[in-house]
Design an enzyme around this catalytic site. Structure first.
Site, PDB file in Angstrom:
ATOM      1  N   SER A 132       0.886  -1.276   0.084  1.00 15.73           N
ATOM      2  CA  SER A 132       0.009   0.005   0.005  1.00 15.73           C
ATOM      3  C   SER A 132       0.822   1.360   0.001  1.00 15.73           C
ATOM      4  CB  SER A 132      -0.786  -0.087   1.459  1.00 15.73           C
ATOM      5  OG  SER A 132      -1.505   1.233   1.395  1.00 15.73           O
ATOM      6  N   TYR A 139      -1.155  -0.429  10.634  1.00 20.90           N
ATOM      7  CA  TYR A 139      -1.113  -0.627   9.312  1.00 20.90           C
ATOM      8  C   TYR A 139       0.094  -0.376   8.313  1.00 20.90           C
ATOM      9  CZ  TYR A 139      -3.387  -1.155   4.824  1.00 20.90           C
ATOM     10  OH  TYR A 139      -3.717  -1.554   3.326  1.00 20.90           O
TER      11      TYR A 139
END
Length: 230
Positions: free
Chosen positions: A134, A147
């Site tokens: 990501s 995250y």
């Protein structure tokens, strides 16, 4: 690589990027083993087979791999490490269980799946591992520390891995999307596609592009962003 007849494992296949990637690979003639905790609803294809697998559990991964080789074929050429979860919140209010769940899925699961396919890929002198990270693996964001930490880990793992296995004929690509319209973080995709976000199919098409690159070329990292974000 021509994908016709090539065996691919896709994790997190039930929805979002995983499902879109499985469908894109099938459209290119690949044979797809979909790994996940739940089967993708309505995805039936003569070249698709679902295997129940919890990538957080190394034994579950090993069993899914043995089953895949037995039922689909031994020569696995492609692994798409897509399964991932995102729990948000401030560090001092963050549940330790949520923290561990993210690392168990996003980091440890990627390691288990990669570890299990590498011996066969090295033996056949050909393979391609796609790690879906990501843009959160390139810069931190408030309330996303856990995250971001997992996706930084995946990016670092991918960078080290490609240098380790490139001489064995194994390519490694780290795909880093920005905003994608999926069920991520509990949000439901809208009825109409959001023009300010990428669609799962866009990420899948990029994964296919990396897989189809000429043999002499490895796309080691791909960053993806919406063209016109809000």
């Amino acid at each position: 690589m021509d994908l016709t007849g090539k065996i691919a494992i896709v994790t997190g296949v039930s929805k979002g990027i995983g499902r879109a990637t499985a469908e894109a690979l099938l459209a290119k003639g690949a044979i797809v083993a979909g790994w996940g905790r739940t089967a993708p609803e309505g995805l039936t294809h003569e070249r698709f087979q679902f295997f129940e697998c919890d990538i957080r559990n190394e034994v579950s991964v090993q069993e899914a791999y043995v089953d895949t080789q037995r039922e689909v074929g031994a020569e696995v050429r492609i692994l798409v490490n897509n399964a991932g979860i995102g729990n948000m919140g401030p560090v001092d209010g963050f549940s330790s269980d949520d923290w561990h769940a993210m690392f168990d899925t996003n980091v440890h699961g990627v390691f288990y799946c990669t570890k299990v396919v590498l011996p066969q890929m090295k033996k056949q002198g050909e393979g391609h591992i796609i790690n879906v990270a990501s843009l959160a693996g390139t810069a931190g964001s408030p309330n996303m520390a856990g995250y971001c930490a997992t996706k930084f880990a995946v990016r670092g793992f991918s960078d080290a891995l490609f240098k380790e296995v490139r001489q064995d004929g194994v390519r490694v690509t780290c795909v880093m999307p920005g905003s994608v319209e999926t069920n991520f973080n509990g949000a439901e995709p809208g009825a109409e596609p959001d023009p300010h976000k990428m669609q799962p199919e866009d990420i899948a098409a990029t994964i296919v592009h990396a897989l189809e690159a000429p043999k002499a070329t490895m796309l080691s990292e791909i960053q993806m962003r919406p063209s016109q974000p809000k």
